[in-house]
Design an enzyme around this catalytic site. Structure first.
Site, PDB file in Angstrom:
ATOM      1  N   CYS A 382      15.648 -36.136  14.446  1.00 32.84           N
ATOM      2  CA  CYS A 382      14.798 -35.616  15.402  1.00 32.84           C
ATOM      3  C   CYS A 382      14.164 -34.548  14.100  1.00 32.84           C
ATOM      4  O   CYS A 382      12.999 -35.217  13.526  1.00 32.84           O
ATOM      5  CB  CYS A 382      15.508 -34.354  16.371  1.00 32.84           C
ATOM      6  SG  CYS A 382      13.959 -33.394  17.429  1.00 32.84           S
ATOM      7  N   HIS A 508      18.551 -37.864  19.623  1.00 25.78           N
ATOM      8  CA  HIS A 508      20.032 -37.424  19.316  1.00 25.78           C
ATOM      9  C   HIS A 508      21.028 -38.643  19.568  1.00 25.78           C
ATOM     10  O   HIS A 508      21.602 -38.361  20.783  1.00 25.78           O
ATOM     11  CB  HIS A 508      20.332 -35.767  20.192  1.00 25.78           C
ATOM     12  CG  HIS A 508      19.481 -34.679  19.206  1.00 25.78           C
ATOM     13  ND1 HIS A 508      19.609 -34.248  18.309  1.00 25.78           N
ATOM     14  CD2 HIS A 508      17.685 -34.536  20.070  1.00 25.78           C
ATOM     15  CE1 HIS A 508      18.733 -33.648  17.381  1.00 25.78           C
ATOM     16  NE2 HIS A 508      18.047 -33.209  18.756  1.00 25.78           N
ATOM     17  N   GLU A 510      23.166 -38.934  18.672  1.00 19.19           N
ATOM     18  CA  GLU A 510      24.901 -38.299  18.130  1.00 19.19           C
ATOM     19  C   GLU A 510      26.157 -37.991  19.246  1.00 19.19           C
ATOM     20  O   GLU A 510      27.144 -38.391  19.312  1.00 19.19           O
ATOM     21  CB  GLU A 510      25.354 -37.566  16.827  1.00 19.19           C
ATOM     22  CG  GLU A 510      24.810 -35.655  17.336  1.00 19.19           C
ATOM     23  CD  GLU A 510      22.596 -36.160  17.105  1.00 19.19           C
ATOM     24  OE1 GLU A 510      22.272 -36.956  16.511  1.00 19.19           O
ATOM     25  OE2 GLU A 510      22.336 -35.066  16.981  1.00 19.19           O
TER      26      GLU A 510
END
Ligand code: GLN
Length: 534
Positions: A382, A508, A510
């Site tokens: 990001c 994102h 993750e």
């Protein structure tokens, strides 16, 4: 008819109620129970989006676009399922709903009170979460510590539910600290006091979990049982562990899920945590024996700041296990880097995670430059993608003042600019571009090599983007925008051609990583770092 397990905490915060709730859910799921988990935060915020991540930890984003508490991330990782916004309730939204109804006249003539109006709202949200998730057993983690003024309404709602639901359909599990003092003795008094505090609120715990350095001995359990009115076989330990992923295994050995299901008359078959056991074992082995890869995560620094990037660190760990390496990831203070007081040369990979604002930003850009010029694997998440683009703008395209309008509204080279639809947004709460969106992955790129698919879905949380007006110039300078929005001119994944691994994403990823299955971009990054180490 759903059943409910309330998890409360005593003595102090940060006991690991979230890890306990997630681990219990994991065991129930493995045991064939349809389970879900919900977190209630007593704060007056309406969601976690406006909380400081350096005080409260990472803001996790559900696929349906809710900014929530980091515990929801643990639920997703342990259950290997996507959460929905109903699984996180911040009390601000309860009070707001009650006051909105009062203004609309829904309660006309009534005196509005915490009981029953706020408690009714809490109960409705809990039951609605069970319904939406289809859970036969909903585990409800109540944030904070018993005795906190702000938790009272939530505990009162839980007490009422125990009374309203059929007998034994509601179970209370109370987690409290059992400290060991210098003589080596485990002290039960703090737990006794916190159970008394719970009893004073009309709640009798059915199970107790001692958060302790090591497993409780039988005499200590006996003592707790005697003073707290809980049978000895219902007193468990959540010991200090090397890895949170070991907790389900520790609880399994104590038969926690089995006992809870017995009490609630829920069918439970002893789980088959085989795959999990193998992965946790591998994790341990790699940590002890290596090989090790060192990753520098360049972010803002504060005490406990690793929690502010929790999913990033977890993803690196997952990617390590599947690459057969131990990932030693450390947080590097971007402000120290800015002042030339930190060194990146020991790392085989550099990651710049999501972020906001100007503090330490030049340090992050310096980290990007270091990685790009020295062929060190780089992953930008990001803000980390946006700053990589700024660095290229300055040093490859020669726009010395290239910047994001987030930090420099008047720059002549706004290579990162606000999303058009964000220009008119004035409120800060829940207004970013949020949640899961499709990404089209370009064939023949590193992104495609990793995702092996042209259509993926990733989660987002941002207001700014790569300015479409500069895209062509960046492409001429060696960038490939390998992931794009299917409908609009938004660049979602970018990579540099002549570099072993230099990638960034506006998303994102993750949030999608699991111990069982690493997220492809993180996997590729750690693989490249391992290559460099070798
Ligand atoms: N501050 C940037 C934006 O709003 C990046 C956000 C982030 O990293 N999540 O676009």
């Amino acid at each position: 008819m759903s059943k409910f397990v309330f998890v409360t905490g005593g003595v102090l915060s940060s006991l690991g109620k979230g890890s306990f709730a997630a681990s219990l859910a994991k065991l129930l799921k493995e045991g064939g129970v349809k389970v879900s988990v919900m977190k209630i935060d007593p704060y007056l915020n309406c969601d976690a989006g406006t909380l400081n991540p350096f005080e409260h930890g990472e803001v996790f984003v559900t696929r349906d676009g809710f900014e929530c508490d980091l515990d929801v991330g643990n639920y997703e990782r342990f259950l290997n399922e996507f959460a929905v916004h109903e699984q996180n309730l911040m009390m601000g939204s309860v009070y707001k709903a009650v006051i909105d109804k009062e203004r609309r006249g829904d309660y006309l003539g009534k005196t509005i009170q915490l009981i029953p109006h706020a408690t009714n709202e809490v109960k409705a949200r809990i039951r609605s979460c069970a319904k939406v998730t289809g859970a036969d057993v909903l585990i409800v983690e109540i944030g904070g510590t018993v005795g906190d003024l702000e938790s009272e309404v939530v505990l009162e709602a839980a007490r009422q539910m125990n009374f309203e639901e059929p007998p034994e359909a509601v179970t209370f599990v109370h987690l409290a600290l059992v400290p060991t003092i210098t003589t080596g003795e485990a002290k039960t008094k703090p737990m006794q006091h916190s159970v008394k505090a719970l009893l004073a609120r009309g709640i009798t715990p059915n199970f107790l979990v001692a958060r302790a350095d090591s497993m409780l001995t039988n005499p200590v359990k006996e003592k707790i049982a005697l003073f707290c009115n809980v049978r000895e076989e219902n007193v468990f330990t959540s010991p200090t562990l090397d890895s949170v992923y070991e907790l389900p295994l520790t609880l399994e050995k104590q038969g926690v899920a089995q006992r809870i299901c017995e009490r609630m008359h829920v069918k439970f078959e002893d789980g088959k945590l085989d795959e999990w056991k193998k992965l946790v074992g591998r994790l341990k082995e790699l940590r002890e024996k290596g090989p090790t890869v060192k990753i520098g995560v360049v972010g803002k620094y504060a005490t406990g700041a690793k929690d502010a990037y929790m999913s990033v660190f977890e993803s690196l760990l997952h990617a390590g296990v599947h690459n057969d390496v131990h990932v030693d990831a450390s947080l590097i203070d971007s402000e120290a880097l800015e002042k030339g007081k930190a060194n990146l040369s020991e790392f085989q990979g550099i990651l710049v995670p999501g972020g906001f604002g100007g503090r330490g930003v030049e340090g992050k850009i310096a980290a990007v430059k270091f990685a790009r010029e020295n062929g060190v694997p780089y992953l930008g998440i990001c803000y980390g993608l946006q700053l990589a683009v700024i660095e290229s703008g300055r040093n490859l395209l020669g726009f010395k003042d290239a910047n994001t309008t987030e930090n420099e509204p008047d720059t002549k080279h706004p290579v990162i600019d606000i999303l058009p639809e964000q220009k008119t947004v004035t409120e800060k709460g829940g207004t970013m571009r949020l949640g899961a969106k499709q990404v089209l992955v370009l064939k023949g790129t590193k992104a495609f090599e990793l995702y092996k698919s042209e259509k993926i879905t990733k989660r987002f949380r941002h207001r700014y983007e790569i300015n479409p007006e500069f895209v062509k110039q960046f492409e001429e300078a060696g960038w490939v925008f390998s992931g794009k929005d299917p409908e609009r001119e938004i660049m979602k994944i970018g990579e540099l051609k002549d570099h072993p691994f230099f990638m960034g994403t506006q998303a994102h990823p993750e949030f999608d990583s699991r111990l069982e299955e690493p997220e492809p971009l993180y996997y590729g990054f750690v693989k490249a770092a391992k290559g460099r180490a070798e």
